[in-house]
Scaffold this motif. Structure first.
Motif, short mmCIF file in Angstrom:
data_model
loop_
_atom_site.label_atom_id
_atom_site.label_comp_id
_atom_site.label_asym_id
_atom_site.label_seq_id
_atom_site.Cartn_x
_atom_site.Cartn_y
_atom_site.Cartn_z
N VAL B 113 58.94 34.77 41.91
CA VAL B 113 59.64 34.69 40.62
C VAL B 113 60.25 36.05 40.27
N GLY B 114 61.20 36.02 39.36
CA GLY B 114 61.82 37.26 38.90
C GLY B 114 61.05 37.84 37.73
N VAL B 115 61.54 38.92 37.16
CA VAL B 115 60.85 39.54 36.02
C VAL B 115 61.04 38.72 34.76
N ASP B 116 60.08 38.81 33.89
CA ASP B 116 60.26 38.36 32.52
C ASP B 116 59.77 39.51 31.64
N SER B 117 59.77 39.32 30.36
CA SER B 117 59.47 40.46 29.49
C SER B 117 58.03 40.96 29.66
N THR B 118 57.12 40.02 29.91
CA THR B 118 55.73 40.43 30.10
C THR B 118 55.58 41.27 31.37
N LEU B 119 56.15 40.76 32.47
CA LEU B 119 56.04 41.49 33.73
C LEU B 119 56.75 42.84 33.64
N GLU B 120 57.85 42.84 32.94
CA GLU B 120 58.59 44.08 32.72
C GLU B 120 57.68 45.13 32.07
N GLU B 121 56.96 44.68 31.07
CA GLU B 121 56.11 45.61 30.33
C GLU B 121 54.90 46.03 31.17
N VAL B 122 54.26 45.06 31.81
CA VAL B 122 53.06 45.35 32.57
C VAL B 122 53.34 46.29 33.74
N PHE B 123 54.41 46.01 34.47
CA PHE B 123 54.72 46.82 35.66
C PHE B 123 55.71 47.94 35.36
N GLU B 124 55.96 48.17 34.11
CA GLU B 124 56.82 49.26 33.66
C GLU B 124 58.21 49.22 34.30
N GLY B 125 58.70 48.01 34.48
CA GLY B 125 60.05 47.85 35.01
C GLY B 125 60.24 48.32 36.44
N ASN B 220 45.71 55.47 42.44
CA ASN B 220 46.66 56.42 41.86
C ASN B 220 47.26 55.93 40.54
N ASP B 221 46.58 54.96 39.90
CA ASP B 221 46.96 54.49 38.57
C ASP B 221 48.16 53.56 38.54
N GLU B 222 48.67 53.17 39.70
CA GLU B 222 49.80 52.24 39.71
C GLU B 222 49.29 50.81 39.53
N VAL B 223 49.97 50.03 38.69
CA VAL B 223 49.59 48.63 38.51
C VAL B 223 50.00 47.84 39.75
N PHE B 224 49.11 47.05 40.30
CA PHE B 224 49.48 46.25 41.48
C PHE B 224 49.30 44.76 41.23
N GLU B 225 48.64 44.42 40.12
CA GLU B 225 48.36 43.00 39.88
C GLU B 225 48.28 42.71 38.40
N TYR B 226 48.77 41.56 38.03
CA TYR B 226 48.55 41.08 36.67
C TYR B 226 48.12 39.64 36.77
N SER B 227 47.02 39.31 36.14
CA SER B 227 46.57 37.92 36.24
C SER B 227 46.05 37.41 34.91
N ILE B 228 46.17 36.12 34.76
CA ILE B 228 45.69 35.45 33.55
C ILE B 228 44.73 34.36 33.99
N ALA B 229 43.49 34.49 33.59
CA ALA B 229 42.49 33.51 33.99
C ALA B 229 42.08 32.69 32.78
N ARG B 230 41.98 31.38 32.97
CA ARG B 230 41.52 30.50 31.89
C ARG B 230 40.21 29.86 32.32
N TYR B 231 39.14 30.28 31.71
CA TYR B 231 37.81 29.77 32.04
C TYR B 231 37.43 28.63 31.09
N ARG B 232 36.68 27.69 31.62
CA ARG B 232 36.12 26.67 30.73
C ARG B 232 35.16 27.35 29.77
N GLY B 233 35.38 27.19 28.49
CA GLY B 233 34.55 27.85 27.50
C GLY B 233 33.10 27.39 27.56
N ASP B 234 32.91 26.14 27.94
CA ASP B 234 31.55 25.60 27.90
C ASP B 234 30.75 25.97 29.15
#
Lengths: 248, 248
Positions: B113-125, B220-234
């Motif tokens: 996928v291409g960038v979106d605003s979230t990825l732009e922000e997370v990976f600093e463009g 070296n402080d570079e972001v290499f991954e962004y993930s969103i996990a949705r766990y079953r609350g119960d």
DNA sequence: GACGTAATGTCGTCATTACCAGTTGCTATA
DNA sequence: TATAGCAACTGGTAATGACGACATTACGTC
């Protein structure tokens, strides 16, 4: 310009150096990603020995301010994202005050209760009676979290008469009851609100709630508090930084 | 009986002592709350100097195995409650394997996928294209968590062709792509499930979901991954131990 | 018996010295 | 010119010695 280290005050040298370096980082004198002077250089600059410098630096590394690379040097680490109480056990009031937010606490209930199976387990059967406090905390006028707290009566006789709307519970326990607070274990869960909580938090009854159950321990590992906090899911988020542990 | 410290191997003495002490704690030789030998005694027993003993002990204290009291001695700390990945950034697979649970991973989607605003922000463009992985993980046959992961294509060309149902993503990045993983920042939120997630997790559409957003950083402080996990609350709960920081 | 004090043991801090182990860049050599 | 190897950095490990601060215990005095 460079603040000197005072050797005639009873403050440890390594601690003075820590404060100086933190100050230099915060002020921007040492920038993020920048290489700081080597351990030997810092020793010369501040006229202290290398082991002392190392103690200061090692603590700053473990606190996330610096990052070391063997053979290369020590760098200013990327600033931590604003850390919620998951990293530091401070009181709600301090947390909010630091953020510059308006907050208030309303005590909904104050009572004495006997043991139940949960309290039995948490306090290892050591106590018979507990103060049960129920408090609603608001931020900027909006309901934010409901906290139910259990504290053994034996440990803090008279606590129920304290003014807990003005003064922080933890601060009160520390100052007035000489508690030596050590640490806390927190369990974090997501759940759905029940009717009363939903009403108090002014949210829909199907809304998600962030549940945080805390066991507070004294320095000698004795449990002194058990609390259940229900945060509005739509207003609260908690952050935590996790080191990577590769297993060979 | 007492394991000796070997001075002719390239393993640091303080590290050997750490391992020995951890072993003695786990085996029950040193019991919870028990006073361990003083720093000087340990130095004599294992024939190493006090600073070396102190390094070992200090690290064990910061790792939560020991507790020091000035003037009194060093005690074995109360065992940590089972710690979830909030304390140690290990992979899901390792976590589950350690608990002796059956688990499986299903890759639902693999795409670029291409960038979106979230990825732009997370990976600093810094990147234009990202691998987007969507995985469903089950424990003991039950749906447990859905994870959406973004990794810049530039950093791991070909990742999309790896077998991520059998092999851990982190392990793959480490071994095959020579990633030097440093740490992660996690944001924890409670929210309500959306329809697709609710279906996949086999829960009611009004159920609470534990959201965990992770930014993975290299050494070296570079972001290499962004993930969103949705766990079953119960089904899920996360624990964390927090030190108390009293401010004077 | 109550209390203060000294002795002793603990961890806390600090300096000095020495050598080991990665990284980097320069330089001499092929 | 290219490269191997040698400094000259960096942080990592370790020993030794000294003193300070805090906690506990035993003892002597009142």
């Amino acid at each position: 310009m460079t603040r000197r280290i005072q050797k005639d005050v009873p403050i440890p040298l390594y601690y003075q150096l820590k404060e100086i370096l933190k100050e230099r980082i915060k002020s921007g004198d040492l920038e993020t990603g920048e290489l700081i002077p080597s351990e030997r250089e810092l020793g010369e600059i501040y006229e202290i020995s290398r082991p002392t410098v190392r103690q200061a630096i090692n603590e700053l590394v473990s606190e996330g301010f610096l990052r070391k690379e063997h053979g290369r040097g020590t760098y200013v680490a990327k600033q931590k994202i604003s850390q919620w109480f998951l990293q530091n056990l401070t009181s709600f009031s301090e947390e909010m005050a630091e953020k510059g937010l308006d907050f208030s606490t309303t005590v909904l209930k104050k009572e004495v209760v006997g043991v139940d199976s949960t309290l039995e387990e948490v306090f290892e059967g050591n106590f018979e009676q507990f103060y049960r406090l129920e408090r609603l905390r608001c931020v900027n006028g909006e309901p934010y979290v409901i906290v139910t707290t259990y504290i053994p009566v034996k440990l803090a006789e008279g606590l129920i008469d304290e003014d807990l709307e003005q003064y922080s519970l933890y601060k009160t326990l520390e100052k007035k009851y000489q508690f030596q607070i050590g640490y806390a274990d927190r369990v974090i869960e997501a759940s759905n609100a029940n009717k009363e909580d939903a009403d108090l938090l002014a949210v829909d009854s199907t809304s998600a709630i962030q549940l945080i159950k805390t066991r507070g321990y004294l320095e000698n590992d004795e449990v002194f508090e058990y609390s259940i906090a229900r945060y509005r899911g739509d207003l609260s988020n908690f952050t935590v930084r996790v080191p990577y542990q590769s297993n060979t």
